[in-house]
Design a protein around this motif. Structure first.
Motif, short mmCIF file in Angstrom:
data_model
loop_
_atom_site.label_atom_id
_atom_site.label_comp_id
_atom_site.label_asym_id
_atom_site.label_seq_id
_atom_site.Cartn_x
_atom_site.Cartn_y
_atom_site.Cartn_z
N ALA A 55 0.91 -1.16 0.13
CA ALA A 55 -0.07 0.10 -0.08
C ALA A 55 1.00 1.22 -0.02
CB ALA A 55 -1.03 -0.03 1.07
N GLU A 56 2.12 1.03 0.25
CA GLU A 56 2.97 2.50 0.43
C GLU A 56 3.80 2.71 -0.88
OE1 GLU A 56 5.80 1.38 3.20
OE2 GLU A 56 4.63 1.57 4.95
N GLN A 57 3.32 1.81 -1.91
CA GLN A 57 4.53 1.70 -3.05
C GLN A 57 4.30 2.73 -4.11
OE1 GLN A 57 7.58 0.70 -2.29
NE2 GLN A 57 6.54 0.06 -0.27
N ARG A 58 5.05 3.28 -4.78
CA ARG A 58 4.88 4.09 -5.87
C ARG A 58 5.33 3.48 -7.26
NH1 ARG A 58 4.56 9.55 -3.96
NH2 ARG A 58 3.69 9.91 -6.05
N MET A 59 5.87 2.28 -7.16
CA MET A 59 6.26 1.73 -8.28
C MET A 59 6.18 0.17 -8.31
SD MET A 59 10.32 1.61 -9.91
CE MET A 59 10.92 0.61 -8.59
N MET A 60 5.99 -0.37 -9.18
CA MET A 60 6.38 -1.89 -9.47
C MET A 60 6.30 -2.50 -10.68
SD MET A 60 3.11 -3.15 -10.91
CE MET A 60 2.45 -4.57 -10.26
N VAL A 61 6.89 -3.65 -10.97
CA VAL A 61 7.48 -4.12 -12.29
C VAL A 61 6.71 -5.56 -12.45
CG1 VAL A 61 9.28 -5.09 -13.46
CG2 VAL A 61 9.60 -3.05 -12.08
N LEU A 62 5.94 -5.70 -13.46
CA LEU A 62 5.43 -6.93 -13.98
C LEU A 62 6.19 -7.64 -14.94
CD1 LEU A 62 1.81 -5.70 -14.34
CD2 LEU A 62 2.58 -7.38 -12.72
N GLU A 107 -4.34 -0.44 -9.94
CA GLU A 107 -5.17 0.46 -10.70
C GLU A 107 -4.75 0.89 -12.01
OE1 GLU A 107 -5.42 4.05 -8.04
OE2 GLU A 107 -6.70 2.76 -6.50
N SER A 108 -3.77 0.40 -12.50
CA SER A 108 -3.07 0.55 -14.03
C SER A 108 -2.79 -0.57 -14.98
CB SER A 108 -2.26 1.98 -14.07
OG SER A 108 -1.28 1.15 -13.42
N VAL A 118 3.45 2.78 -12.40
CA VAL A 118 3.88 3.75 -11.39
C VAL A 118 2.57 4.39 -10.75
CG1 VAL A 118 6.13 4.13 -11.95
CG2 VAL A 118 4.44 5.82 -12.59
N GLY A 119 2.53 4.99 -9.61
CA GLY A 119 1.28 5.71 -9.48
C GLY A 119 1.39 6.02 -8.05
N ARG A 120 0.20 6.83 -7.55
CA ARG A 120 0.38 7.20 -5.86
C ARG A 120 0.13 6.22 -4.98
NH1 ARG A 120 0.10 12.86 -6.72
NH2 ARG A 120 -1.04 13.24 -8.54
N PRO A 121 0.52 6.21 -3.81
CA PRO A 121 0.53 5.21 -2.79
C PRO A 121 -0.89 4.59 -2.59
CG PRO A 121 2.02 6.82 -1.78
CD PRO A 121 1.20 7.45 -3.17
N GLY A 122 -1.24 3.40 -2.66
CA GLY A 122 -2.35 2.72 -2.57
C GLY A 122 -2.82 2.06 -4.16
N PHE A 123 -2.01 2.56 -5.08
CA PHE A 123 -2.31 1.91 -6.56
C PHE A 123 -2.19 0.60 -6.80
CE2 PHE A 123 1.79 2.02 -7.75
CZ PHE A 123 2.23 1.30 -9.17
N VAL A 124 -1.39 -0.08 -5.69
CA VAL A 124 -1.20 -1.39 -5.55
C VAL A 124 -1.59 -1.81 -4.19
CG1 VAL A 124 0.28 -3.48 -5.87
CG2 VAL A 124 0.52 -1.45 -7.29
N ARG A 125 -2.78 -2.60 -4.20
CA ARG A 125 -2.87 -2.78 -2.82
C ARG A 125 -3.46 -4.40 -2.50
NH1 ARG A 125 -8.69 -1.62 -1.60
NH2 ARG A 125 -9.78 -1.14 -3.47
N ALA A 126 -3.39 -5.10 -1.60
CA ALA A 126 -4.24 -6.31 -1.29
C ALA A 126 -5.47 -5.98 -0.64
CB ALA A 126 -3.32 -6.94 -0.05
N VAL A 127 -6.35 -6.59 -1.39
CA VAL A 127 -7.73 -6.50 -0.97
C VAL A 127 -8.56 -7.65 0.02
CG1 VAL A 127 -8.35 -5.26 -2.89
CG2 VAL A 127 -8.77 -7.70 -3.22
N ASP A 128 -7.73 -9.00 -0.07
CA ASP A 128 -7.65 -9.94 0.81
C ASP A 128 -6.34 -10.76 0.93
OD1 ASP A 128 -7.77 -11.95 -1.32
OD2 ASP A 128 -9.74 -11.65 -1.78
N ASP A 129 -6.32 -11.85 1.40
CA ASP A 129 -5.09 -12.55 1.67
C ASP A 129 -4.57 -13.13 0.49
OD1 ASP A 129 -6.82 -14.72 1.75
OD2 ASP A 129 -6.10 -15.50 3.67
#
Length: 280
Positions: free
Chosen positions: A27-34, A66-67, A49-60
């Motif tokens: 939830a803190e991240q601004r960048m990830m690589v796929l 978001e992009s 890339v995005g604002r914090p929360g653009f990648v998040r776990a919605v369950d376990d």
């Protein structure tokens, strides 16, 4: 530590679910690589890339992003359909990283990833750097394609202290990993050949194990100051000849370029690097 002890330790590190601390990290991240394969089976690594929360776990077992890669990205079309993906979230500011392997499906303008493997890696070889700005661009950045590296691209590679690697196993399960070192550790052998050292990590051998059975590979080289990226796809040969080894490496990897995609700029800009103190 014996091989059986190492295998047991690695097995405990990898889990299918997302622990709470990992969910907080994402939830803190601004960048990830796929990492994923295109329709032709070529592997690519793509940055989001995005604002914090653009990648998040919605369950376990589920992560939402978001992009998706932009229209000019090699994975744009592939990730518009169900895909096997690897994901790495890197936090250079704190030298932390987290990896996820699983299956993605498109969801709105983004992705939903169901996890098969979730694990963290040690901070080795991560260059520390801080974010300077985040400014989404109004238009699409210029994109150039080719089949070999031009002089500017070779110069960018020679200056790189970080790149990301996309690999997959025999069944096509993808993985994204990080490689770091002092500038020059990613060597240019020719306009279509690169070499990098495999430094000792935490004995998981996810990347090496995949490449041993499936030589297809993708590389993403970021320009941290401009947001530009250099994406390469091709094949890798594991080289065990000691004469090719760099200091601190256990083997060399020779990469043959099949295609080059260069993006001119990006939304996220980073400051100067503080190189890892454990770099050979």
């Amino acid at each position: 530590m014996g091989q059986a002890d190492i295998a047991e330790r690695v097995g405990r590190m990898i889990r299918p679910d997302i622990p709470a601390v990992a969910a907080g990290f994402l939830a803190e991240q601004r960048m990830m690589v796929l990492a994923a394969a295109d329709a032709a089976g070529r592997l690519w690594a793509s940055e989001l890339v995005g604002r914090p929360g653009f990648v998040r776990a919605v369950d376990d077992r589920t992560i939402t992003v978001e992009s998706r890669p932009a229209a000019a990205d090699p994975l744009h079309e592939a990730l518009a359909h169900p895909s096997r993906v690897g994901m790495i979230a890197l936090q250079p500011q704190r030298r932390r990283r987290m990896r996820v392997n699983g299956r993605s499906t498109p969801e709105g303008a983004g992705l939903r990833i169901v996890t098969d493997q979730v694990y963290s890696n040690c901070p080795k070889y991560i260059s520390r750097r801080d974010i300077e700005s985040y400014a989404p661009e109004a238009g699409s950045p210029a994109v150039r394609r080719g089949v070999e590296l031009d002089a500017d691209q070779r110069a960018a590679i020679a200056a790189a202290d970080t790149f990301f690697v996309a690999t997959a196993d025999a069944e096509g399960n993808a993985d994204a990993s990080h490689r770091g070192g002092n500038p020059g550790f990613l060597q240019i052998l020719s306009p279509t050949r690169l070499r990098w050292p495999d430094y000792r990590g935490n004995s998981m051998f996810m990347t090496l194990g995949n490449l041993e059975i499936n030589p297809r590979c993708g590389i993403l080289i970021p320009d941290w100051s401009t947001g530009a990226t250099l994406q390469l796809t091709g094949t890798v040969e594991l080289v065990w000849a000691p004469a090719t080894f760099a200091t601190g490496s256990q083997c060399s990897l020779d990469f043959t370029v099949a295609e080059v995609v260069a993006r001119s700029s990006g939304a996220l800009r980073w400051g100067h690097a503080e190189l890892s103190p454990v770099n050979p």
